[in-house]
Write a protein that holds these residues in place. Sequence first.
Motif, PDB file in Angstrom:
ATOM      1  N   GLU A  85       0.816  -1.223   0.000  1.00 15.76           N
ATOM      2  CA  GLU A  85       0.000   0.000   0.000  1.00 15.76           C
ATOM      3  C   GLU A  85       0.845   1.266   0.000  1.00 15.76           C
ATOM      4  O   GLU A  85       0.433   2.301  -0.509  1.00 15.76           O
ATOM      5  CB  GLU A  85      -0.938   0.029   1.209  1.00 15.76           C
ATOM      6  CG  GLU A  85      -2.162  -0.859   1.088  1.00 15.76           C
ATOM      7  CD  GLU A  85      -1.843  -2.331   1.254  1.00 15.76           C
ATOM      8  OE1 GLU A  85      -0.785  -2.640   1.874  1.00 15.76           O
ATOM      9  OE2 GLU A  85      -2.631  -3.167   0.791  1.00 15.76           O
ATOM     10  N   GLY A  86       2.024   1.234   0.578  1.00 19.49           N
ATOM     11  CA  GLY A  86       2.872   2.408   0.652  1.00 19.49           C
ATOM     12  C   GLY A  86       4.333   2.021   0.706  1.00 19.49           C
ATOM     13  O   GLY A  86       4.706   0.877   0.455  1.00 19.49           O
ATOM     14  N   ALA A  87       5.183   2.987   1.048  1.00 20.69           N
ATOM     15  CA  ALA A  87       6.633   2.790   1.042  1.00 20.69           C
ATOM     16  C   ALA A  87       7.214   2.742   2.452  1.00 20.69           C
ATOM     17  O   ALA A  87       8.399   3.008   2.643  1.00 20.69           O
ATOM     18  CB  ALA A  87       7.303   3.889   0.235  1.00 20.69           C
ATOM     19  N   ASN A  88       6.396   2.405   3.437  1.00 21.18           N
ATOM     20  CA  ASN A  88       6.875   2.281   4.817  1.00 21.18           C
ATOM     21  C   ASN A  88       7.592   0.943   4.963  1.00 21.18           C
ATOM     22  O   ASN A  88       7.112   0.012   5.595  1.00 21.18           O
ATOM     23  CB  ASN A  88       5.703   2.387   5.794  1.00 21.18           C
ATOM     24  CG  ASN A  88       6.138   2.374   7.253  1.00 21.18           C
ATOM     25  OD1 ASN A  88       7.316   2.176   7.569  1.00 21.18           O
ATOM     26  ND2 ASN A  88       5.183   2.566   8.149  1.00 21.18           N
ATOM     27  N   THR A  89       8.777   0.863   4.362  1.00 20.20           N
ATOM     28  CA  THR A  89       9.541  -0.390   4.352  1.00 20.20           C
ATOM     29  C   THR A  89      10.287  -0.619   5.667  1.00 20.20           C
ATOM     30  O   THR A  89      10.936  -1.649   5.835  1.00 20.20           O
ATOM     31  CB  THR A  89      10.535  -0.405   3.179  1.00 20.20           C
ATOM     32  OG1 THR A  89      11.336   0.784   3.221  1.00 20.20           O
ATOM     33  CG2 THR A  89       9.779  -0.456   1.863  1.00 20.20           C
ATOM     34  N   ALA A  90      10.187   0.334   6.588  1.00 22.75           N
ATOM     35  CA  ALA A  90      10.678   0.111   7.948  1.00 22.75           C
ATOM     36  C   ALA A  90       9.603  -0.577   8.784  1.00 22.75           C
ATOM     37  O   ALA A  90       9.865  -0.957   9.917  1.00 22.75           O
ATOM     38  CB  ALA A  90      11.085   1.431   8.600  1.00 22.75           C
ATOM     39  N   TYR A  91       8.409  -0.716   8.228  1.00 24.15           N
ATOM     40  CA  TYR A  91       7.264  -1.281   8.953  1.00 24.15           C
ATOM     41  C   TYR A  91       7.114  -0.593  10.314  1.00 24.15           C
ATOM     42  O   TYR A  91       6.860  -1.220  11.326  1.00 24.15           O
ATOM     43  CB  TYR A  91       7.400  -2.800   9.080  1.00 24.15           C
ATOM     44  CG  TYR A  91       7.350  -3.487   7.737  1.00 24.15           C
ATOM     45  CD1 TYR A  91       6.136  -3.767   7.143  1.00 24.15           C
ATOM     46  CD2 TYR A  91       8.516  -3.817   7.047  1.00 24.15           C
ATOM     47  CE1 TYR A  91       6.070  -4.367   5.886  1.00 24.15           C
ATOM     48  CE2 TYR A  91       8.466  -4.420   5.791  1.00 24.15           C
ATOM     49  CZ  TYR A  91       7.235  -4.687   5.223  1.00 24.15           C
ATOM     50  OH  TYR A  91       7.178  -5.280   3.981  1.00 24.15           O
ATOM     51  N   TYR A  92       7.301   0.715  10.252  1.00 25.44           N
ATOM     52  CA  TYR A  92       7.244   1.545  11.455  1.00 25.44           C
ATOM     53  C   TYR A  92       5.792   1.874  11.791  1.00 25.44           C
ATOM     54  O   TYR A  92       5.031   2.293  10.925  1.00 25.44           O
ATOM     55  CB  TYR A  92       8.041   2.827  11.218  1.00 25.44           C
ATOM     56  CG  TYR A  92       7.920   3.867  12.304  1.00 25.44           C
ATOM     57  CD1 TYR A  92       8.626   3.738  13.497  1.00 25.44           C
ATOM     58  CD2 TYR A  92       7.112   4.997  12.127  1.00 25.44           C
ATOM     59  CE1 TYR A  92       8.526   4.705  14.497  1.00 25.44           C
ATOM     60  CE2 TYR A  92       7.016   5.963  13.111  1.00 25.44           C
ATOM     61  CZ  TYR A  92       7.724   5.815  14.297  1.00 25.44           C
ATOM     62  OH  TYR A  92       7.632   6.771  15.275  1.00 25.44           O
TER      63      TYR A  92
END
Length: 522
Positions: A442-449
Amino acid sequence: MKKTHFWKTLLLIVLSAIVVVGCSSKESSSEKKPGTKSGDKEMVIAVNENFISMDPHNTGDTNSNSVQSAMLEGLLGFDAEGKIIPKLAEEYSVSDNALEYTFKLRKGVKFHDGEDFNAEAVKANFERIMKDDSLRLNSRGFNLITKIDVINDYEMKITIKEPYAGMLTRFVSAKILSPKLLAEGNDKIAKNPVGTGPFKFVEWVQGDHLTVERFDGYWNKADRVKKITYKPVPENGSRVAMLKTGEAQVIYPLPSQNIKELESNSDVKVEKIPSTIARYVSINTMKKPFNDPRVRQALNYAVDKDAFISVVNAGFGLPLDSIIPSKTLHYVKQEEYQQNIEKAKQLLKEAGYANGFKTEIWGNTNSDTMKGMQFIQQQLKAIGVDVNIKSMEEGTLSDEIYGAQKPEDTKLQMWYVSWSAYPSDTTNATKPLFYGGSFPPEGANTAYYKNDKVDKWMDEVNKTADEAKQDEIYSNIQSTIYKDAPWIFLGVDEILTGKRTNVEGVNITPDGGIDVTNANLK
């Protein structure tokens, strides 16, 4: 990406760059030929990475966006300073409650396939995004649309369910495709775009080149090159050689280590501009040992940011001292993580990793990325963190990261990457990267923060038009995330571009896009 510039008329002597396109062919070097006609000119632009998709509603990389912007346009665009300007819409207005957006559309515009541009075409594009939650733009504002009113062929009104501060920029990102193409489905759209832009699609040979051709029916008349061939060339030395011989007229990015060499070349000009491109290492906060913020802070204290700028960027850039670059609206400087090896080791010891640990960093195959990952590997070794480098071709890397999967199933540990947004678009500089609802795909939050306070603030800031309130909320967002350290915060680029001296009308935007609206060779 989204800007229009007006340039001087063609000089009498022009450069003809004859580009022979095909799987086994090579571009021939450019040379000046007296009497060459304007309509015969061709240009080669060499970039550092492959293109992933030509679907403007589902694009996450700047290179793909750049090529799309040669062929496709949104209702709105950006000028050179990143301010919103009319594009396919001649006028627009926003209601006092920030829920209604009214557009008066440009008349007489044609798609490359001959279809008419009108309000129904825009409606078809927006409904495609609204109805398909697999498209990136769906969760970036278009899922808030409740109604699309077609007032007449050239006037329409969009209603959203709640105020959203970044909505105008979404009307820039949502490039308008031909309704005929929309009917052919997602696979066709991703490989064969049809829009209203100054250039039209010719062919895409994956990994080798993508070619566009001048659209003589474009609504904004100007003298432009006949063809532009974009070539992905990950190896720095090869891109530089292409520029020096004239095999390419533009290269981006220009490797910083080659600046002095190219500045002394009378056939080449080097351009430098400030950017909003943030360089960082995304850390998967859901995986041990990175689920402990002390470990993530330790990684930040282990890395010398000034050395990163010096070694990896040859001194061109600044340390990333917040979660957004300093050129971005609402930026607030944070207390930077200065290198402190002893403090880093102490934090690891407190977290239960006194002897360090092994991990893996991912990145693409271009030369600068490899240099950056090797730098991180060397820096973290000093605190006992053993980093294995895994480089992948850009498309493969994107599939690994953004392929539909549960967060707990991803193999990603660390990713050496960059992100850019226009200076005025703080929403796009933050929400896709740090919002709890922005995990891939869904988005670019690849830190899974995920931080509940940050999520609440992001929801709140997008619903207010009060600039002072926005400043306050974004200040809280920046300080909280920076302390949580979901990234190794590295640097902000200074954009470096190499061009042949006869190139006009090719401009690099602050977010790293390539604008060829008025590309020409004098």
